[in-house]
Motif scaffolding. Structure first.
Motif, PDB file in Angstrom:
ATOM      1  N   GLU A  84       0.722  -1.241  -0.063  1.00  0.00           N
ATOM      2  CA  GLU A  84      -0.113  -0.040   0.065  1.00  0.00           C
ATOM      3  C   GLU A  84       0.747   1.235  -0.110  1.00  0.00           C
ATOM      4  O   GLU A  84       1.963   1.267   0.677  1.00  0.00           O
ATOM      5  CB  GLU A  84      -0.965   0.137   1.254  1.00  0.00           C
ATOM      6  N   ARG A  85       0.480   2.203  -0.818  1.00  0.00           N
ATOM      7  CA  ARG A  85       1.096   3.654  -0.852  1.00  0.00           C
ATOM      8  C   ARG A  85       1.161   4.376   0.486  1.00  0.00           C
ATOM      9  O   ARG A  85       0.188   4.306   1.086  1.00  0.00           O
ATOM     10  CB  ARG A  85       0.777   4.289  -1.815  1.00  0.00           C
ATOM     11  N   ILE A  86       2.329   4.704   1.199  1.00  0.00           N
ATOM     12  CA  ILE A  86       2.255   5.280   2.459  1.00  0.00           C
ATOM     13  C   ILE A  86       2.922   6.826   2.378  1.00  0.00           C
ATOM     14  O   ILE A  86       2.999   7.485   3.435  1.00  0.00           O
ATOM     15  CB  ILE A  86       2.782   4.502   3.569  1.00  0.00           C
ATOM     16  N   ARG A 120       4.353   0.158   1.366  1.00  0.00           N
ATOM     17  CA  ARG A 120       4.613  -0.669   2.443  1.00  0.00           C
ATOM     18  C   ARG A 120       3.716  -2.086   2.475  1.00  0.00           C
ATOM     19  O   ARG A 120       2.626  -1.934   2.021  1.00  0.00           O
ATOM     20  CB  ARG A 120       4.586  -0.058   3.860  1.00  0.00           C
TER      21      ARG A 120
END
Length: 170
Positions: free
Chosen positions: A147-149, A167
């Protein structure tokens, strides 16, 4: 169909890794950069630099070979992004498969190795960065639960690219 051989890297693999990295990076992203910026990015990645990382226990390399020719590699290393960590972390630093071998199951096999190796090393999360316009890679990583963080500035010479930091909990 060619049978793939998967194995861990040894220092003698450095010339082939360097060649595949430079060719794959240039084929995929080279059009984005001035020649001087591309050279400034690739030139420090000498055979000796690759050998040093392969020999360093903080890193882990896995290779894919077809008929004795390197067609893919993946590299794990210490997590380096300035992000909040929830526990021990590892970073997927580089992941390249020769375009002629896309769609043959190499990337999933290599990612499975990376996730298992990260767990074996005690990591509870994995980070990576991916160029914001690399839709193919982004979809692949999302299928694996990344997932984009956040964002990351990835420098190629004097050229700043925008990457997404992703992540995955292990």
């Amino acid at each position: 169909m060619t049978e793939m051989l998967y194995r861990d890297a040894i220092p003698a693999d450095a010339p082939a890794i360097r060649a595949l990295f430079a060719a794959s990076f240039t084929a995929t992203f080279g059009h984005l950069y001035a020649p001087a910026d591309l050279a400034a990015f690739l030139d420090p990645m000498t055979i000796q630099a690759w050998q040093a990382e392969i020999a360093d226990p903080a890193y882990a390399f896995h290779l894919a070979e077809a008929d004795g020719t390197l067609v893919g590699f993946i590299k794990l290393g210490p997590a380096s992004f300035a992000v909040e960590r929830r526990g021990p972390a590892i970073e997927l630093r580089q992941f390249y498969v020769d375009a002629a071998y896309h769609g043959r199951g190499i990337a999933p096999a290599m990612m499975d190795w990376a996730l298992a190796t990260a767990r074996d090393r005690g990591a509870t999360e994995m980070f990576l960065s991916v160029y914001v316009d690399n839709a193919r890679a982004r979809r692949f990583y999302q299928r694996y639960g990344f997932e984009r963080i956040g964002r990351y500035t990835f420098m190629v010479g004097d050229h700043a690219d925008e990457d997404d930091i992703m992540r995955r909990t292990l």
